[in-house]
Design a protein around this motif. Structure first.
Motif, mmCIF file in Angstrom:
data_model
loop_
_atom_site.group_PDB
_atom_site.id
_atom_site.type_symbol
_atom_site.label_atom_id
_atom_site.label_comp_id
_atom_site.label_asym_id
_atom_site.label_seq_id
_atom_site.Cartn_x
_atom_site.Cartn_y
_atom_site.Cartn_z
ATOM 1 N N VAL A 125 43.960 28.434 49.760
ATOM 2 C CA VAL A 125 44.437 28.335 48.390
ATOM 3 C C VAL A 125 43.285 28.083 47.415
ATOM 4 O O VAL A 125 43.312 28.543 46.271
ATOM 5 N N LYS A 126 42.233 27.358 47.864
ATOM 6 C CA LYS A 126 41.108 27.086 46.960
ATOM 7 C C LYS A 126 40.335 28.354 46.605
ATOM 8 O O LYS A 126 39.661 28.399 45.578
ATOM 9 N N ASN A 127 40.414 29.337 47.446
ATOM 10 C CA ASN A 127 39.679 30.583 47.215
ATOM 11 C C ASN A 127 40.566 31.711 46.690
ATOM 12 O O ASN A 127 40.146 32.867 46.668
ATOM 13 N N SER A 161 39.360 40.789 31.512
ATOM 14 C CA SER A 161 38.943 39.491 30.978
ATOM 15 C C SER A 161 39.080 38.381 32.009
ATOM 16 O O SER A 161 38.271 37.454 32.031
ATOM 17 N N PHE A 162 40.086 38.460 32.877
ATOM 18 C CA PHE A 162 40.220 37.371 33.854
ATOM 19 C C PHE A 162 39.839 37.785 35.280
ATOM 20 O O PHE A 162 39.918 36.972 36.197
ATOM 21 N N THR A 163 39.397 39.047 35.472
ATOM 22 C CA THR A 163 38.920 39.446 36.800
ATOM 23 C C THR A 163 37.416 39.690 36.849
ATOM 24 O O THR A 163 36.832 39.714 37.928
ATOM 25 N N LYS A 164 36.761 39.868 35.704
ATOM 26 C CA LYS A 164 35.334 40.207 35.685
ATOM 27 C C LYS A 164 34.520 39.160 36.445
ATOM 28 O O LYS A 164 34.596 37.973 36.161
ATOM 29 N N ASN A 165 33.758 39.650 37.445
ATOM 30 C CA ASN A 165 32.880 38.795 38.261
ATOM 31 C C ASN A 165 33.635 37.708 39.012
ATOM 32 O O ASN A 165 33.014 36.775 39.534
ATOM 33 N N VAL A 166 34.951 37.812 39.058
ATOM 34 C CA VAL A 166 35.749 36.812 39.755
ATOM 35 C C VAL A 166 36.549 37.442 40.880
ATOM 36 O O VAL A 166 36.585 36.925 41.996
ATOM 37 N N SER A 167 37.193 38.563 40.584
ATOM 38 C CA SER A 167 38.072 39.140 41.593
ATOM 39 C C SER A 167 38.147 40.658 41.448
ATOM 40 O O SER A 167 37.541 41.250 40.558
ATOM 41 N N LEU A 168 38.922 41.241 42.334
ATOM 42 C CA LEU A 168 39.041 42.692 42.427
ATOM 43 C C LEU A 168 39.970 43.240 41.348
ATOM 44 O O LEU A 168 40.989 42.632 41.017
ATOM 45 N N MET A 169 39.577 44.402 40.813
ATOM 46 C CA MET A 169 40.447 45.107 39.870
ATOM 47 C C MET A 169 40.429 46.580 40.232
ATOM 48 O O MET A 169 39.368 47.201 40.310
#
Length: 1091
Positions: A677-679, A703-711
């Protein structure tokens, strides 16, 4: 055999391009010029093209197929089929070695192509037209398709005119000057390595370091150059090498970033090296003039004058062409070899008048005395090594003219390694020779003979001379004091001077040729756009005349400065940086384990190459630490510049291969780790259609996936004709270009399906790799759903159900003006500059219905015609309507920075925390950093304070900042009457009204139109309906000024709530509001307060 002739289906009556033209002796005699070289008939005109198969039978064949022979395409392509007559009027197909059909060369009777080297060339074929193998589509697609682009097919023969043109092209190319490995590589490398150091510094090095350490110094330098030579050989034999030398080898191995940075400084280093060598030559000439009192002005200006005249002469030789330059190099090599032989001959011929100057011929005493070091004037082993090492450079002189070699793959390894061996042995021989026959110090006075044999014990005393006075300094002769000692030793001293001239001029000439060649290759690749003017070549050898002029100007400028002591260490470090990267290239390519890395030169090792790269870096700092730092800073600055510019090149570098390896390794490692859950990251599958159709949707998600998660930008395409691979590739490239241009870090994935739901199912199940797999479906709201076909609404709602079935979270974005701008914003942003339309027209995409926010708003692309890619129509400009202007403005609302405001989070139902996580991630971005989070929750009137404190505690444990918490105790209040009437009007067209018809008719209508709302359903979910109406009232009351509203999306039980009712709920809840996100997680925790 049946009289009925089977035939392949084809469009119209025209002969299929896959059928066979059989030429027999029964055909009319060919006209003049119509036959081919072997006497067979030339192919008929209508059969020309990629797909004809001709000449199965020679004109001299004994048998011709009668009219009733059938030719089945697969049979005619057999490699062991022949025709023979049975005498019965029929001809059968059989296996035979007895006729010319069977003896035809394999591959000339097939459409499929046999292996051919021309298919693998990246440049034009020798005859001026690139030969290409038939594509998979040409061999596999249906026969009624249009023929593909023309080109030479396998087995296709050139016409007489084509043969003549090919012959002329070949003759024209014959004038190009190409060199073999001796003249092109060996000679150049030897001349560049045998520099002026051999004649005027080698003896001094032996005097300082002694024979033993001098051999160690030479061995260390040779080790570095040998490793670099092995690495160069490995890279040079891993495919065809074009012009550009070190730049080409490094850029094609490590990519444009390293290649571009090294290429520029390597070309500059060669240009300045011209000045260094010319100044060395000019200094020698001026010393000779000074000895005879023939100076023109003073020494400094004479050096400038002689240097200028010399570089002009060298420029003339270079511009005259590579052939003249090669002839000049041969002449200089002969002089240099004569000078070296002259020195060795002189060592065997000592004379009495040379003894006072320290030369006695070969003596063991001298050898033993000079074997050990005697460092003076604060010299050390490394300082002496730093002075010698530049003499070992020059190993890339042959590689730098790789474009002018007949066979670079063979010439570069043989010539470079042999040159290193020969020059290394020569340096050792000179070191041993000078150390064995010349004393370190001598006075030059014949009267300094031995008088006291007790205090005099050195080698000079044993030879009858006493040079002990030299320990006090002031002696002018010997290894330590006389730089011209090789002239003293030589058999004919003027020849040593000629050797010095030859060494300097040959090195200058090699550098003057190398710099423009490397620079031209760099400019051709357009790594630095402003330098493209120097890419142009002239003449049969494509000579870089502009590069010659630039090199001449740089060299002349430094000659006029005439102070090269400061620049010299930097130049040496530039060369060493190139060597280091060549070695690192081999290590990197081997480490990447790319199937494309398979050099034919096998005598290399990746770890030895890595050691060579490290050695080069160490030597850089040994020679001059500040020059090494300057070199590294320059390389780093150029690397950053090229990386920022991102040149549009793809050379299949080892960097790409290593990135792939690392990505694959990390993906596999992630697959073996359970999610925690932390990841958790919201990995989004965005149903956006063509990326530029709904920019607001992509920009918000980015805006909320850049450099954070897959899009992943998913695109469901429904077309009546599925496009071929070429069209698909072009569409994909255009969409990737658009995403790259907008700096949206996302993948683009199109799928073909019959409808939106089917395509969404494919994407939900197949997109992703291991843990890099979407877990959240993002869609646009269907603004005009009530105007379209309700079957599309059914597919839209069922896509949401399918996402929940697969445990996906779902996010739906609704803007007041809509999302889809494809009907007003042409597709020119997806086109390359060459594809863009004229300025007085615009392209309009009609891959969707022309109504605003059509039923494809979530992603569906519906082409009314057979077009598979965006249908682009050209029309003149016209002013946009106010509605479209607002739509365009709102489509860019998430691109700009959001001012101060709030993100209102209506966390009504606990979905695991996704409703709260997305707004938190938004506030971590600079565009949303001025926005504060307000949280709205449901509660009871009598415990509002308690509910607020409870939520505040939870948010603080989640470490999520908030500005306010509002507890709504009046959610369950009945909505206003006029809003209830509006909802009733909204659902009216979609009601089943089963009470007004027979049960059987109602069931039949419900089966045909499953979106119909039953009376029982309305009554069952009356409370939920009222809640959506009431929530909309509360949203308008509390959040009408919010920058973004994030609200829990209502759920509809699958199979119980009809799609029309669910769509009406969503419509009622979200209408007439600021930008709104309907969010529902998969009810697995995505937030935790445990560490």
């Amino acid at each position: 055999m049946s009289e009925k002739k089977p035939s392949l289906p084809s469009a119209g009556s025209a002969q299929s391009r896959f059928q066979v033209d059989v030429v027999t002796e029964a055909s009319p005699a060919p006209g003049p010029g119509s036959g081919t070289a072997d006497g067979s008939r030339a192919p008929p005109e209508e059969a020309k093209g990629r797909f004809r198969v001709v000449g199965f039978l020679d004109s001299g064949a004994d048998i011709g197929p009668p009219p009733d022979v059938s030719h089945e395409p697969d049979a005619t392509k057999s490699d062991s089929v022949s025709l023979h007559s049975t005498g019965t009027g029929h001809t059968h197909i059989s296996d035979s070695h007895s006729n010319t059909y069977y003896m035809r060369t394999f591959g000339h009777n097939t459409i499929d192509a046999v292996p051919n080297i021309e298919f693998y060339r990246q440049t034009a074929a020798p005859f001026g037209e690139k030969l290409t193998r038939p594509s998979l589509s040409e061999l596999h697609d249906e026969l009624d398709k249009e023929p593909f682009e023309e080109g030479l097919a396998n087995g296709e023969e050139l016409s007489a005119a084509e043969e003549a043109a090919a012959l002329m092209a070949k003759e024209a190319k014959g004038g190009t000057i190409k060199f073999g490995w001796i003249k092109g590589v060996l000679v150049r490398c030897m001349l560049n390595i045998w520099g002026v150091m051999l004649f005027i510094r080698m003896s001094w090095i032996v005097g300082q370091a002694g024979i033993g350490l001098t051999i160690a110094i030479i061995s260390m330098a040779t080790l570095v150059t040998t490793i670099t030579g092995l690495s160069t050989s490995a890279i040079a034999t891993n495919g065809f090498v074009r012009g550009g030398g070190a730049y080409y080898l490094i850029s094609r191995s490590l990519g444009p970033e390293f290649g571009g940075s090294i290429g520029l400084i390597f070309a500059f280093a060669n240009a300045v090296a011209v000045a260094m060598y010319v100044v060395g030559f000019a200094e020698t000439v001026v010393e000779m003039l000074n000895d005879v009192d023939a100076l023109m002005t003073d020494e400094l200006n004479d050096i400038r004058i002689v240097g200028t005249l010399t570089i002009i002469l060298l420029l003339g030789i270079s511009v005259a062409g590579m052939e003249w330059e090669a002839k000049a190099q041969i002449v200089l090599l002969v002089i240099l070899l004569a000078a070296i032989v002259n020195f060795f001959l002189g060592t065997f011929m000592p004379t009495d008048n040379k003894e006072p100057k320290g030369f006695f011929g070969y003596h063991t005493a001298i050898f033993l005395e000079n074997f050990g070091p005697d460092f003076r004037e604060e010299e050390t082993f490394f300082s002496v090594f730093a002075i010698f090492f530049p003499a070992a450079t020059g190993i890339l002189a042959g590689a730098n003219i790789s474009g002018d070699l007949i066979d670079p793959q063979s010439a570069i390894p043989k010539g470079t390694l042999l040159a290193i061996l020969i020059t290394g042995v020569t340096y050792v021989a000179v070191a041993v020779s000078t150390g064995s026959c010349i004393l370190r110090d001598a006075t030059g006075d014949q009267n300094d003979t031995v008088s006291d044999t007790v205090n005099c014990t050195d080698a000079a005393c044993q030879l009858g001379y006493d040079f002990t006075i030299c320990k006090e300094g002031g002696c002018q002769y010997g290894l330590m004091n006389d730089f011209q000692v090789m002239s003293l030793v030589s058999f004919f001293s003027p020849l040593i001077t000629a050797g010095i001239f030859s060494a300097t001029l040959s090195s200058a000439l090699a550098s003057l040729v190398s710099a423009p060649k490397v620079f031209q290759a760099l400019c051709k690749d357009n790594i630095y756009p402003g330098l493209a003017i120097f890419a142009k070549g002239y003449g049969k050898n494509n000579e870089p005349l502009r590069g010659y002029v630039l090199t001449f100007c740089i060299g002349l400028a430094f000659i006029l400065i005439a102070e090269l002591n400061i620049i010299a260490p930097i130049i040496s470090n530039f060369f060493l940086a190139s060597y280091a990267l060549i070695n690192f290239s081999v290590f990197h390519a081997s480490m990447a384990s790319s199937p494309g890395w398979r050099p034919s030169f096998k005598y290399y090792n990746m770890w030895v190459s890595l050691a060579g790269a490290i050695l080069c870096c160490v030597v850089m700092f040994v020679i001059n630490w500040w020059a090494a730092l300057v070199t590294l800073l320059i390389v780093l600055a150029l690397y950053i510049y090229v990386s920022y510019k991102k040149p549009d090149v793809n050379w299949g570098s080892s960097t790409q291969a290593l990135i792939y390896n690392q990505a694959l390794t990390h993906c596999l490692n992630l697959s073996g780790v359970e999610d925690h859950v932390k990841n958790f990251r919201p990995q989004c599958l965005v149903l956006a259609g063509y990326p530029n159709s709904r920019p607001a949707l992509l920009q918000l998600v980015h805006s909320f996936t850049k450099n954070v998660s897959l899009m992943v930008c998913g695109h469901v395409r429904t077309v009546s004709r599925r496009p071929n691979f070429k069209e698909l590739s072009q569409d994909y490239a255009r969409c990737r270009r658009w995403l790259s241009k907008k700096r949206i870090k996302a993948f683009y994935t199109p799928v073909f399906a019959d409808n939106l739901r089917q395509g969404t199912q494919l994407l939900l199940q197949a997109v992703g790799l291991g843990r890099l797999k979407p877990n959240t479906l993002v869609m646009g709201f269907k603004n005009n759903w009530s105007d379209g076909d309700m079957r599309d609404v059914e597919n839209y709602i069922n896509s949401i159900h399918d996402a929940f079935d697969l445990q996906f979270g779902v996010v739906i974005l609704r803007l007041l003006d809509g999302l889809d701008i494809s009907h007003i914003q042409g597709q020119d942003e997806l086109l390359q500059p060459s594809e863009k339309p004229p300025k007085d027209s615009k392209d309009v995409l009609i891959s969707v219905s022309l109504a605003k926010d059509s039923d494809s708003d979530s992603c569906l692309s519906k082409n009314p015609s057979n077009q598979s890619s965006p249908l682009i129509m050209r029309e003149t400009k016209s002013p946009l309507s106010l509605t479209d202007q607002r739509l365009l403005e709102s489509s860019q609302m998430f691109k700009k920075k959001q001012g101060k405001g709030t993100i209102d989070v209506w966390w009504l139902f606990d979905d695991g925390g996704l409703t709260l996580l997305i707004p938190y991630l938004l506030t971590t971005r600079s565009k949303w950093s001025d926005c504060r989070i307000r949280v709205f929750i449901g509660g009871k009137i009598n415990r509002i304070d308690h509910d607020r404190r409870t939520m505040a505690t939870l948010l603080s444990r989640f470490r999520i900042d908030f500005s306010d918490i509002n507890v709504l105790g009046d959610i369950n209040v009945k909505p206003k009457k006029h809003n209830k009437l509006s909802f009733k009007e909204l659902i009216e067209p979609y009601r089943l009204r089963e009470d007004d018809m027979e049960q059987e008719a109602a069931e039949r209508l419900k089966a045909q139109e499953p979106w119909r709302i039953t009376d029982n359903e309305l009554e069952l979910y009356k409370a939920k309906t009222n809640r959506q109406i009431r929530l909309n009232e509360l949203l308008k009351e509390h959040s009408s000024t919010a920058k973004l509203i994030v609200i829990s999306m209502p759920l509809a039980r699958k199979g119980t709530v009809s799609s029309a009712l669910y769509m009406c709920w969503l419509e009622t809840l979200s209408k007439d509001l600021p930008p709104l996100l309907l969010v529902r997680g998969n009810h697995q925790s995505v937030l935790t307060f445990y560490s």
